[in-house]
Design an enzyme around this catalytic site. Structure first.
Site, PDB file in Angstrom:
ATOM      1  N   THR A 107     -65.530 -43.091  -9.356  1.00  0.00           N
ATOM      2  CA  THR A 107     -65.485 -41.756  -8.734  1.00  0.00           C
ATOM      3  C   THR A 107     -66.088 -40.689  -9.643  1.00  0.00           C
ATOM      4  OG1 THR A 107     -63.450 -42.424  -7.630  1.00  0.00           O
ATOM      5  CG2 THR A 107     -63.922 -40.069  -7.672  1.00  0.00           C
ATOM      6  N   LYS A 115     -72.857 -37.655   0.841  1.00  0.00           N
ATOM      7  CA  LYS A 115     -72.163 -36.366   0.947  1.00  0.00           C
ATOM      8  C   LYS A 115     -73.171 -35.202   1.001  1.00  0.00           C
ATOM      9  CE  LYS A 115     -68.035 -38.155  -1.317  1.00  0.00           C
ATOM     10  NZ  LYS A 115     -67.058 -38.041  -2.414  1.00  0.00           N
ATOM     11  N   PHE A 154     -56.953 -31.336  -5.461  1.00  0.00           N
ATOM     12  CA  PHE A 154     -58.360 -31.119  -5.117  1.00  0.00           C
ATOM     13  C   PHE A 154     -58.631 -31.139  -3.610  1.00  0.00           C
ATOM     14  CE2 PHE A 154     -57.857 -35.687  -6.186  1.00  0.00           C
ATOM     15  CZ  PHE A 154     -58.308 -36.293  -5.022  1.00  0.00           C
ATOM     16  N   HIS A 207     -69.563 -41.454  -0.614  1.00  0.00           N
ATOM     17  CA  HIS A 207     -68.225 -42.026  -0.437  1.00  0.00           C
ATOM     18  C   HIS A 207     -68.413 -43.476  -0.014  1.00  0.00           C
ATOM     19  CE1 HIS A 207     -64.093 -42.630   0.889  1.00  0.00           C
ATOM     20  NE2 HIS A 207     -64.627 -43.260   1.920  1.00  0.00           N
ATOM     21  N   ARG A 247     -73.567 -43.272  -8.568  1.00  0.00           N
ATOM     22  CA  ARG A 247     -72.914 -42.058  -9.089  1.00  0.00           C
ATOM     23  C   ARG A 247     -73.311 -41.778 -10.537  1.00  0.00           C
ATOM     24  NH1 ARG A 247     -67.170 -43.443  -6.271  1.00  0.00           N
ATOM     25  NH2 ARG A 247     -67.362 -42.150  -4.397  1.00  0.00           N
ATOM     26  N   TYR A 252     -59.742 -37.650   5.126  1.00  0.00           N
ATOM     27  CA  TYR A 252     -59.239 -37.696   3.748  1.00  0.00           C
ATOM     28  C   TYR A 252     -57.722 -37.491   3.677  1.00  0.00           C
ATOM     29  CZ  TYR A 252     -63.773 -37.851   1.294  1.00  0.00           C
ATOM     30  OH  TYR A 252     -64.991 -38.237   0.763  1.00  0.00           O
ATOM     31  N   ARG A 275     -68.743 -50.900  -3.588  1.00  0.00           N
ATOM     32  CA  ARG A 275     -68.102 -50.085  -4.632  1.00  0.00           C
ATOM     33  C   ARG A 275     -68.743 -50.324  -6.005  1.00  0.00           C
ATOM     34  NH1 ARG A 275     -63.762 -46.348  -3.140  1.00  0.00           N
ATOM     35  NH2 ARG A 275     -62.480 -47.133  -4.829  1.00  0.00           N
ATOM     36  N   GLU A 301     -62.218 -46.667   8.446  1.00  0.00           N
ATOM     37  CA  GLU A 301     -63.267 -45.696   8.124  1.00  0.00           C
ATOM     38  C   GLU A 301     -64.539 -45.967   8.932  1.00  0.00           C
ATOM     39  OE1 GLU A 301     -63.723 -45.056   3.911  1.00  0.00           O
ATOM     40  OE2 GLU A 301     -61.654 -44.329   3.760  1.00  0.00           O
ATOM     41  N   ASN A 352     -70.083 -36.190  -6.108  1.00  0.00           N
ATOM     42  CA  ASN A 352     -70.444 -37.531  -6.575  1.00  0.00           C
ATOM     43  C   ASN A 352     -71.314 -38.287  -5.571  1.00  0.00           C
ATOM     44  OD1 ASN A 352     -68.468 -38.021  -4.714  1.00  0.00           O
ATOM     45  ND2 ASN A 352     -67.080 -39.105  -6.074  1.00  0.00           N
TER      46      ASN A 352
HETATM   47  P1  CMP Z   1     -64.278 -40.075  -2.671  1.00  0.00           P
HETATM   48  O1  CMP Z   1     -64.536 -41.462  -3.143  1.00  0.00           O
HETATM   49  O2  CMP Z   1     -65.003 -39.622  -1.438  1.00  0.00           O
HETATM   50  O3  CMP Z   1     -62.700 -39.889  -2.449  1.00  0.00           O
HETATM   51  C1  CMP Z   1     -62.040 -38.654  -2.602  1.00  0.00           C
HETATM   52  C2  CMP Z   1     -62.951 -37.585  -3.131  1.00  0.00           C
HETATM   53  O4  CMP Z   1     -62.297 -36.457  -3.675  1.00  0.00           O
HETATM   54  C3  CMP Z   1     -63.769 -38.125  -4.297  1.00  0.00           C
HETATM   55  O5  CMP Z   1     -64.698 -39.088  -3.853  1.00  0.00           O
HETATM   56  C4  CMP Z   1     -64.326 -36.839  -4.869  1.00  0.00           C
HETATM   57  O6  CMP Z   1     -65.460 -36.365  -4.137  1.00  0.00           O
HETATM   58  C5  CMP Z   1     -63.190 -35.848  -4.622  1.00  0.00           C
HETATM   59  N1  CMP Z   1     -62.439 -35.495  -5.849  1.00  0.00           N
HETATM   60  C6  CMP Z   1     -62.407 -34.280  -6.405  1.00  0.00           C
HETATM   61  N2  CMP Z   1     -61.638 -34.265  -7.494  1.00  0.00           N
HETATM   62  C7  CMP Z   1     -61.152 -35.516  -7.641  1.00  0.00           C
HETATM   63  C8  CMP Z   1     -60.280 -36.131  -8.597  1.00  0.00           C
HETATM   64  N3  CMP Z   1     -59.756 -35.457  -9.613  1.00  0.00           N
HETATM   65  N4  CMP Z   1     -60.000 -37.448  -8.441  1.00  0.00           N
HETATM   66  C9  CMP Z   1     -60.516 -38.143  -7.392  1.00  0.00           C
HETATM   67  N5  CMP Z   1     -61.348 -37.592  -6.457  1.00  0.00           N
HETATM   68  C10 CMP Z   1     -61.664 -36.297  -6.577  1.00  0.00           C
END
Ligand code: CMP
Length: 136
Positions: A90, A8, A56, A114, A101, A48, A84, A125, A111
């Site tokens: 996350t 990211k 968010f 992705h 992460r 997304y 993963r 994806e 984080n």
């Molecule tokens: P990602 O795995 O890319 O999938 C969705 C993204 O939303 C996540 O990583 C974070 O970068 C972002 N995000 C922000 N707030 C939240 C939250 N509360 N829960 C999950 N994802 C979040």
């Protein structure tokens, strides 16, 4: 199987590309293709879309379009679940020690990476960034 990883804008800005890719390779997965891209708003919203009703969502789209990202096509047996594991939860505060992460994430949004969810069509994806052509 194939799966998708992208670094990211926070990871790109902080020069974490090498550190992230080393963890993926050391975890036994193969990086087949890499490209640096910048998503515009429409592409980010499309990628997304499963989160479009989440509180968010607009902040996430803002963040993900704030700079370049590094998309990586990853291959290996059980590549999606294994990636993963390497990436971690996350929320960096909840991610296991030694995961990307846990090591580098600074917030639930920022984080660093992705990684496709194994149960949410990793192939979609992969195609989003790399199409379906195979020139390797
Ligand atoms: P990602 O795995 O890319 O999938 C969705 C993204 O939303 C996540 O990583 C974070 O970068 C972002 N995000 C922000 N707030 C939240 C939250 N509360 N829960 C999950 N994802 C979040």
């Amino acid at each position: 199987m194939r799966t998708l990883l992208f670094i990211k804008p926070d990871g790109y800005r902080r020069r974490l590309i090498g550190a992230v890719l080393k963890r993926v390779e050391d975890g036994g997965l193969k990086i087949v293709e890499i490209k640096t891209v910048r998503l515009d708003r429409a592409r980010a919203e499309e990628f997304y879309k499963i989160h479009k009703d989440k509180p968010f969502f607009s902040s996430l789209v803002e963040f993900i379009t704030s700079g370049p990202i590094v998309a990586c096509l990853i291959e290996g047996d059980d590549a999606a679940p294994r990636l993963r594991e390497i990436v971690g939860a996350t929320d960096p505060k909840k991610a296991k020690e030694g995961t990307i992460r846990h090591l580098y994430g600074t917030s639930i949004q920022n984080n660093v990476v992705h990684a496709s969810a194994p149960d949410e069509d990793p192939e979609r994806e992969v195609r989003f960034f790399f199409g379906s052509q195979r020139d390797r």
